[in-house]
Design an enzyme around this catalytic site. Structure first.
Site, PDB file in Angstrom:
ATOM      1  CB  ILE A 199       9.355  21.204   3.539  1.00 37.35           C
ATOM      2  CG1 ILE A 199       7.910  22.678   3.674  1.00 37.35           C
ATOM      3  CG2 ILE A 199       7.901  20.029   2.860  1.00 37.35           C
ATOM      4  CD1 ILE A 199       7.795  23.362   2.343  1.00 37.35           C
ATOM      5  CG  ASP A 228      17.265   6.708   4.520  1.00 33.80           C
ATOM      6  OD1 ASP A 228      16.151   7.215   5.407  1.00 33.80           O
ATOM      7  OD2 ASP A 228      16.559   5.963   3.960  1.00 33.80           O
ATOM      8  CG  ASN A 287       5.238  16.196   2.409  1.00 33.09           C
ATOM      9  OD1 ASN A 287       3.697  15.655   2.409  1.00 33.09           O
ATOM     10  ND2 ASN A 287       5.925  15.293   1.961  1.00 33.09           N
ATOM     11  NE  ARG A 315      13.580  13.089  22.917  1.00 31.94           N
ATOM     12  CZ  ARG A 315      14.088  14.063  22.619  1.00 31.94           C
ATOM     13  NH1 ARG A 315      13.889  15.524  22.709  1.00 31.94           N
ATOM     14  NH2 ARG A 315      15.218  14.022  24.099  1.00 31.94           N
ATOM     15  CE1 TYR A 334       0.619   5.261   3.416  1.00 31.03           C
ATOM     16  CE2 TYR A 334      -1.159   5.428   2.796  1.00 31.03           C
ATOM     17  CZ  TYR A 334      -0.676   5.878   2.629  1.00 31.03           C
ATOM     18  OH  TYR A 334      -0.302   7.425   2.837  1.00 31.03           O
ATOM     19  CE  LYS A 376       1.120   8.745   5.812  1.00 34.49           C
ATOM     20  NZ  LYS A 376       0.989   9.157   5.843  1.00 34.49           N
ATOM     21  CB  VAL A 411      -2.508  13.716  -3.114  1.00 37.83           C
ATOM     22  CG1 VAL A 411      -1.731  14.627  -3.297  1.00 37.83           C
ATOM     23  CG2 VAL A 411      -2.954  14.239  -2.398  1.00 37.83           C
TER      24      VAL A 411
HETATM   25  P1  NDP Z   1       5.442  11.135  -3.436  1.00 37.70           P
HETATM   26  O1  NDP Z   1       6.211   9.792  -3.185  1.00 37.70           O
HETATM   27  O2  NDP Z   1       5.202  12.437  -4.264  1.00 37.70           O
HETATM   28  O3  NDP Z   1       6.705  12.519  -2.219  1.00 37.70           O
HETATM   29  C1  NDP Z   1       6.848  11.960  -0.877  1.00 37.70           C
HETATM   30  C2  NDP Z   1       8.785  12.515  -0.377  1.00 37.70           C
HETATM   31  O4  NDP Z   1       8.960  11.806   0.928  1.00 37.70           O
HETATM   32  C3  NDP Z   1       9.532  11.906  -1.412  1.00 37.70           C
HETATM   33  O5  NDP Z   1      10.114  13.818  -0.820  1.00 37.70           O
HETATM   34  C4  NDP Z   1      10.616  11.810  -1.032  1.00 37.70           C
HETATM   35  O6  NDP Z   1      11.600  12.015  -1.043  1.00 37.70           O
HETATM   36  C5  NDP Z   1       9.803  11.900   0.615  1.00 37.70           C
HETATM   37  N1  NDP Z   1      10.642   9.961   0.928  1.00 37.70           N
HETATM   38  C6  NDP Z   1      10.088   9.054   1.093  1.00 37.70           C
HETATM   39  N2  NDP Z   1      11.016   7.780   2.431  1.00 37.70           N
HETATM   40  C7  NDP Z   1      12.004   9.092   2.583  1.00 37.70           C
HETATM   41  C8  NDP Z   1      13.141   8.788   3.274  1.00 37.70           C
HETATM   42  N3  NDP Z   1      13.433   7.848   4.390  1.00 37.70           N
HETATM   43  N4  NDP Z   1      13.469   9.738   3.822  1.00 37.70           N
HETATM   44  C9  NDP Z   1      13.339  10.973   3.747  1.00 37.70           C
HETATM   45  N5  NDP Z   1      12.335  11.363   2.899  1.00 37.70           N
HETATM   46  C10 NDP Z   1      11.298  10.674   2.046  1.00 37.70           C
HETATM   47  O7  NDP Z   1       4.241  11.428  -2.380  1.00 37.70           O
HETATM   48  P2  NDP Z   1       3.272  11.920  -1.718  1.00 37.70           P
HETATM   49  O8  NDP Z   1       3.466  13.810  -1.435  1.00 37.70           O
HETATM   50  O9  NDP Z   1       1.716  12.199  -2.131  1.00 37.70           O
HETATM   51  O10 NDP Z   1       3.733  12.185  -0.251  1.00 37.70           O
HETATM   52  C11 NDP Z   1       3.694  13.070   0.646  1.00 37.70           C
HETATM   53  C12 NDP Z   1       2.986  11.797   2.325  1.00 37.70           C
HETATM   54  O11 NDP Z   1       1.302  11.856   2.390  1.00 37.70           O
HETATM   55  C13 NDP Z   1       3.482  11.163   2.754  1.00 37.70           C
HETATM   56  O12 NDP Z   1       2.957  11.284   3.736  1.00 37.70           O
HETATM   57  C14 NDP Z   1       1.706  10.004   1.656  1.00 37.70           C
HETATM   58  O13 NDP Z   1       1.927   9.303   2.983  1.00 37.70           O
HETATM   59  C15 NDP Z   1       0.719  11.046   2.569  1.00 37.70           C
HETATM   60  N6  NDP Z   1      -0.288  10.327   1.793  1.00 37.70           N
HETATM   61  C16 NDP Z   1      -0.309  11.207  -0.003  1.00 37.70           C
HETATM   62  C17 NDP Z   1      -1.630  11.153  -0.506  1.00 37.70           C
HETATM   63  C18 NDP Z   1      -1.543  10.710  -1.956  1.00 37.70           C
HETATM   64  O14 NDP Z   1      -2.956  10.348  -2.207  1.00 37.70           O
HETATM   65  N7  NDP Z   1      -0.720  10.481  -3.156  1.00 37.70           N
HETATM   66  C19 NDP Z   1      -2.836  10.832   0.356  1.00 37.70           C
HETATM   67  C20 NDP Z   1      -3.083  11.314   1.670  1.00 37.70           C
HETATM   68  C21 NDP Z   1      -1.473  11.157   2.487  1.00 37.70           C
HETATM   69  P3  NDP Z   1      12.819  11.303  -1.055  1.00 37.70           P
HETATM   70  O15 NDP Z   1      12.568  10.504  -2.515  1.00 37.70           O
HETATM   71  O16 NDP Z   1      13.780  12.420  -2.173  1.00 37.70           O
HETATM   72  O17 NDP Z   1      13.473  10.894  -0.516  1.00 37.70           O
HETATM   73  C1  8X3 Z   2      -2.924   7.801   0.505  1.00 42.34           C
HETATM   74  C2  8X3 Z   2      -4.468   7.692   0.063  1.00 42.34           C
HETATM   75  O1  8X3 Z   2      -6.122   6.449   0.176  1.00 42.34           O
HETATM   76  O2  8X3 Z   2      -3.658   5.417  -1.411  1.00 42.34           O
HETATM   77  O3  8X3 Z   2      -2.832   7.877   2.027  1.00 42.34           O
HETATM   78  O4  8X3 Z   2      -4.211   5.473   1.413  1.00 42.34           O
HETATM   79  S1  8X3 Z   2      -4.737   6.181  -0.258  1.00 42.34           S
END
Ligand code: NDP
Ligand code: 8X3
Length: 251
Positions: free
Chosen positions: A7, A60, A85, A119, A151, A155, A184
């Site tokens: 994950i 990263d 994710n 990849r 953004y 997506k 979310v």
């Molecule tokens: P969070 O910010 O809570 O979680 C994001 C996660 O991504 C963290 O664990 C962070 O870990 C990791 N991450 C970010 N940048 C990097 C990086 N450069 N390298 C490694 N890890 C990284 O947000 P969400 O749980 O909401 O987001 C998860 C996914 O869901 C994203 O792809 C987001 O676009 C998508 N999403 C979110 C929605 C929402 O409304 N919340 C709706 C739709 C999609 P760390 O900081 O430790 O690196």
């Molecule tokens: C995160 C949800 O609506 O901000 O992907 O794009 S929204």
């Protein structure tokens, strides 16, 4: 045999909820993110709580050499499921006023990072003749909303890559799915607004957003269908959100 799931972005939000739910369901985990301390704490909690194997890899995802090194460090362990994710929104602005550093962060993480790890992992799955990629897209990959330009573009790219990966790997028995959530409540808005908690809280006021656990439930469902089934795409919204731009708020 116990299945294993890698994950990305498991240190918070949706990724963390997935780690917790998959551990509860006895999957072995490889959890990744940049925050090493958080990952180690999550690893220890899940190992104790559910008696599963957990490997924590902090890197990263924008750094392709770090991605390859991390995947190599998994050694002979197999990966049944890759949940792509890790991702973020950075800023909310028109293109004409946009911050190019924000754009690079989003493109490098949401698009290039997802590609780098896919990849590295896909050839391992192809060699075994099975595997499942589950990409976390977004309603932003289905629609475009004001100031969401870059953004949304990243997506939409995840949406396209999910389809492309399915075409590329169908002959090898690989499953490729996308889950596309609406709002979310996670650290997402805090990150989008560069740490402005008040602005982030505003996003989720007046309605019940999705919780990260709601998305984890869907991911587990997608991962648990019989091997001959592939859920291509699941769009999941809070009841109060009709589409990307229309939210019924009771303030
Ligand atoms: P969070 O910010 O809570 O979680 C994001 C996660 O991504 C963290 O664990 C962070 O870990 C990791 N991450 C970010 N940048 C990097 C990086 N450069 N390298 C490694 N890890 C990284 O947000 P969400 O749980 O909401 O987001 C998860 C996914 O869901 C994203 O792809 C987001 O676009 C998508 N999403 C979110 C929605 C929402 O409304 N919340 C709706 C739709 C999609 P760390 O900081 O430790 O690196
Ligand atoms: C995160 C949800 O609506 O901000 O992907 O794009 S929204």
């Amino acid at each position: 045999m116990q299945k294993s799931v890698l994950i990305t972005g498991a240190s918070s939000g949706i990724g963390l909820a997935c780690a917790q739910l998959f551990a509860k369901n006895k999957y072995n985990l490889i959890i990744t993110g940049r925050r090493k301390d958080s990952l180690l704490k999550i690893k220890s909690d899940l190992q104790k709580g559910f008696s599963v194997e957990v490997q924590a890899l902090d890197f990263d995802i924008r750094d392709r050499h770090a991605v390859n090194e991390a995947v190599n460090s998994i050694g002979t362990k197999y990966i049944d499921i890759l949940i792509n994710n890790a991702g973020l929104a950075s800023g909310l602005n028109t293109v004409q006023d946009g911050d190019i550093d924000d754009w690079e962060k989003m493109i490098d993480t949401n698009l290039k990072g997802l590609l780098y790890i896919s990849r590295a992992v896909l050839p391992l799955m192809i060699a075994r003749g099975k595997g499942h990629l589950i990409n976390i897209g977004s309603i932003a990959g289905k629609e475009v909303y004001p100031d969401g330009n870059v953004y949304c573009a990243t997506k939409h790219a995840v949406d396209a890559l999910t389809k492309g990966m399915r075409i590329d790997t169908v002959q090898y028995g690989i499953r490729v799915s996308q889950i596309a959530p609406g709002a979310v409540e996670t650290e997402f808005s805090l990150v989008r607004f560069h740490g402005d908690q008040a602005k982030a809280d505003e996003v989720y006021k007046g309605f019940e957003p999705l919780h990260p656990e709601d998305i984890a439930d869907a991911v587990l469902y997608v991962a648990s269908t019989p091997e001959h089934v592939n859920i291509n795409d699941l769009v999941i919204m809070p009841r109060a959100q009709a589409c990307a731009t229309i939210l019924h708020k009771e303030l």
